[in-house]
Design a protein around this motif. Structure first.
Motif, mmCIF file in Angstrom:
data_model
loop_
_atom_site.group_PDB
_atom_site.id
_atom_site.type_symbol
_atom_site.label_atom_id
_atom_site.label_comp_id
_atom_site.label_asym_id
_atom_site.label_seq_id
_atom_site.Cartn_x
_atom_site.Cartn_y
_atom_site.Cartn_z
ATOM 1 N N CYS A 120 34.627 27.258 44.856
ATOM 2 C CA CYS A 120 33.677 27.325 45.975
ATOM 3 C C CYS A 120 34.084 28.427 46.957
ATOM 4 O O CYS A 120 33.236 29.168 47.450
ATOM 5 C CB CYS A 120 33.619 25.974 46.680
ATOM 6 S SG CYS A 120 32.389 25.880 48.001
ATOM 7 N N SER A 121 35.386 28.550 47.233
ATOM 8 C CA SER A 121 35.869 29.599 48.137
ATOM 9 C C SER A 121 35.570 30.982 47.586
ATOM 10 O O SER A 121 35.155 31.883 48.318
ATOM 11 C CB SER A 121 37.377 29.443 48.360
ATOM 12 O OG SER A 121 37.661 28.272 49.086
ATOM 13 N N ARG A 122 35.793 31.170 46.291
ATOM 14 C CA ARG A 122 35.510 32.469 45.680
ATOM 15 C C ARG A 122 34.021 32.794 45.752
ATOM 16 O O ARG A 122 33.648 33.944 46.017
ATOM 17 C CB ARG A 122 35.994 32.483 44.235
ATOM 18 C CG ARG A 122 37.510 32.576 44.099
ATOM 19 C CD ARG A 122 37.923 32.848 42.670
ATOM 20 N NE ARG A 122 37.554 31.752 41.785
ATOM 21 C CZ ARG A 122 37.715 31.763 40.474
ATOM 22 N NH1 ARG A 122 38.206 32.832 39.879
ATOM 23 N NH2 ARG A 122 37.380 30.724 39.740
ATOM 24 N N PHE A 123 33.186 31.815 45.508
ATOM 25 C CA PHE A 123 31.735 32.028 45.583
ATOM 26 C C PHE A 123 31.316 32.407 46.999
ATOM 27 O O PHE A 123 30.534 33.347 47.197
ATOM 28 C CB PHE A 123 30.998 30.763 45.137
ATOM 29 C CG PHE A 123 29.516 30.820 45.369
ATOM 30 C CD1 PHE A 123 28.695 31.505 44.487
ATOM 31 C CD2 PHE A 123 28.941 30.198 46.462
ATOM 32 C CE1 PHE A 123 27.324 31.573 44.702
ATOM 33 C CE2 PHE A 123 27.581 30.253 46.688
ATOM 34 C CZ PHE A 123 26.766 30.945 45.803
ATOM 35 N N ILE A 124 31.841 31.694 48.005
ATOM 36 C CA ILE A 124 31.491 31.973 49.399
ATOM 37 C C ILE A 124 31.968 33.364 49.805
ATOM 38 O O ILE A 124 31.244 34.120 50.462
ATOM 39 C CB ILE A 124 32.085 30.892 50.325
ATOM 40 C CG1 ILE A 124 31.366 29.555 50.105
ATOM 41 C CG2 ILE A 124 31.970 31.311 51.792
ATOM 42 C CD1 ILE A 124 31.975 28.392 50.853
ATOM 43 N N GLY A 125 33.203 33.714 49.406
ATOM 44 C CA GLY A 125 33.721 35.041 49.729
ATOM 45 C C GLY A 125 32.873 36.152 49.138
ATOM 46 O O GLY A 125 32.543 37.133 49.816
ATOM 47 N N LEU A 126 32.492 35.994 47.880
ATOM 48 C CA LEU A 126 31.661 37.004 47.219
ATOM 49 C C LEU A 126 30.276 37.092 47.864
ATOM 50 O O LEU A 126 29.694 38.182 47.958
ATOM 51 C CB LEU A 126 31.526 36.672 45.726
ATOM 52 C CG LEU A 126 32.780 36.892 44.873
ATOM 53 C CD1 LEU A 126 32.556 36.353 43.464
ATOM 54 C CD2 LEU A 126 33.153 38.370 44.819
ATOM 55 N N ALA A 127 29.737 35.961 48.291
ATOM 56 C CA ALA A 127 28.415 35.956 48.918
ATOM 57 C C ALA A 127 28.440 36.591 50.307
ATOM 58 O O ALA A 127 27.448 37.193 50.739
ATOM 59 C CB ALA A 127 27.889 34.521 49.014
ATOM 60 N N LEU A 128 29.571 36.488 51.002
ATOM 61 C CA LEU A 128 29.671 37.037 52.354
ATOM 62 C C LEU A 128 29.805 38.560 52.362
ATOM 63 O O LEU A 128 29.416 39.209 53.341
ATOM 64 C CB LEU A 128 30.859 36.419 53.091
ATOM 65 C CG LEU A 128 30.697 34.967 53.559
ATOM 66 C CD1 LEU A 128 32.013 34.441 54.123
ATOM 67 C CD2 LEU A 128 29.590 34.845 54.595
ATOM 68 N N TYR A 129 30.350 39.131 51.289
ATOM 69 C CA TYR A 129 30.536 40.590 51.252
ATOM 70 C C TYR A 129 29.228 41.359 51.476
ATOM 71 O O TYR A 129 29.147 42.187 52.393
ATOM 72 C CB TYR A 129 31.164 41.015 49.923
ATOM 73 C CG TYR A 129 32.608 40.611 49.744
ATOM 74 C CD1 TYR A 129 33.481 40.556 50.826
ATOM 75 C CD2 TYR A 129 33.110 40.291 48.486
ATOM 76 C CE1 TYR A 129 34.804 40.185 50.662
ATOM 77 C CE2 TYR A 129 34.436 39.920 48.303
ATOM 78 C CZ TYR A 129 35.274 39.868 49.398
ATOM 79 O OH TYR A 129 36.589 39.509 49.232
#
Length: 224
Positions: free
Chosen positions: A6-15
């Motif tokens: 979930c953290s990786r998904f959120i980080g990628l979406a925020l970029y």
């Protein structure tokens, strides 16, 4: 989906959201796609607040980098990393909220433009919103199509910062669960590696025991 994924998904979406915010704020400094208005200081006041550049941009991009990295496996199931991600996500929430408020003000007050020979913000003190009455937009004679320019970019910032708020808020909750339960990234891969290490250690002990057995037997016979 586990907390690490979930953290990786959120980080990628925020970029991309952070880069869109930065780009929109930079473009807002050049109404009518011309640099002369920036050089003359004829820039809408809300653009100078740099909500997209600082708030939705840098204050979200830095947390996004850290949040993305917390998705990797770490010591103690990366509980410390997930705990710190809560603080970084809170910074992201603050930045996104700042960008959201600036975008709302930018849409509400309207652009700085030239009306006849005077530079003013003509829609700022109107009782009725200019957004639904396109006939009022023609009073801005310069920069060209500045109202559409202003509305389009501030609306983009509004949507972008809203998504950033949601994602950073979710990460705060996700970070709390990750701090309590740990991440599960590569959990299946970690267990076989552990088993393999134990197996190799046991094999080494057995092999050393076999190699030393004749020596131990002779030593025991001499003592007898």
């Amino acid at each position: 989906m586990c907390t690490g994924q979930c953290s990786r998904f959120i980080g990628l979406a925020l970029y991309p959201l952070a880069f869109i915010s930065i780009l929109c704020n930079i473009i807002l400094f050049f109404p009518g796609w011309d640099v002369k208005y920036a050089q003359d200081g004829h820039i809408t006041e809300e653009v100078k607040y740099m909500g997209g550049l600082v708030g939705g941009g840098l204050m979200v991009l830095v947390p996004a980098l850290y949040i993305h990295m917390t998705g990797k496996q770490g010591c103690c199931a990366n509980r410390c990393g997930m705990f710190l991600s809560i603080a970084f996500a809170a910074v992201g929430v603050a930045g996104a909220l700042y960008s959201f408020i600036v975008a709302v003000l930018g849409l509400q007050n309207g652009p700085l433009c030239q009306v006849v020979l005077v530079w003013i913000t003509p829609f700022k003190d109107l009782k009725e919103s200019y957004l639904s009455d396109h006939s009022k937009w023609i009073i801005c004679t310069s920069p060209e199509n500045v109202v559409e320019f202003n509305v389009g970019l501030f609306a983009t910032l509004l949507v972008t910062s809203g998504l950033q708020l949601v994602l950073c808020g979710v990460q705060m909750v996700n970070g709390l669960f990750g701090c309590l339960c740990g991440t599960c990234v590569n959990k299946g891969a970690a267990e076989p590696a552990l088993h393999q290490g134990i197996h190799c250690g046991l094999c080494l002990l057995v092999s050393e025991g076999v190699r030393l057995w004749p020596f131990c037997k002779v030593l025991h016979a001499e003592r007898s």
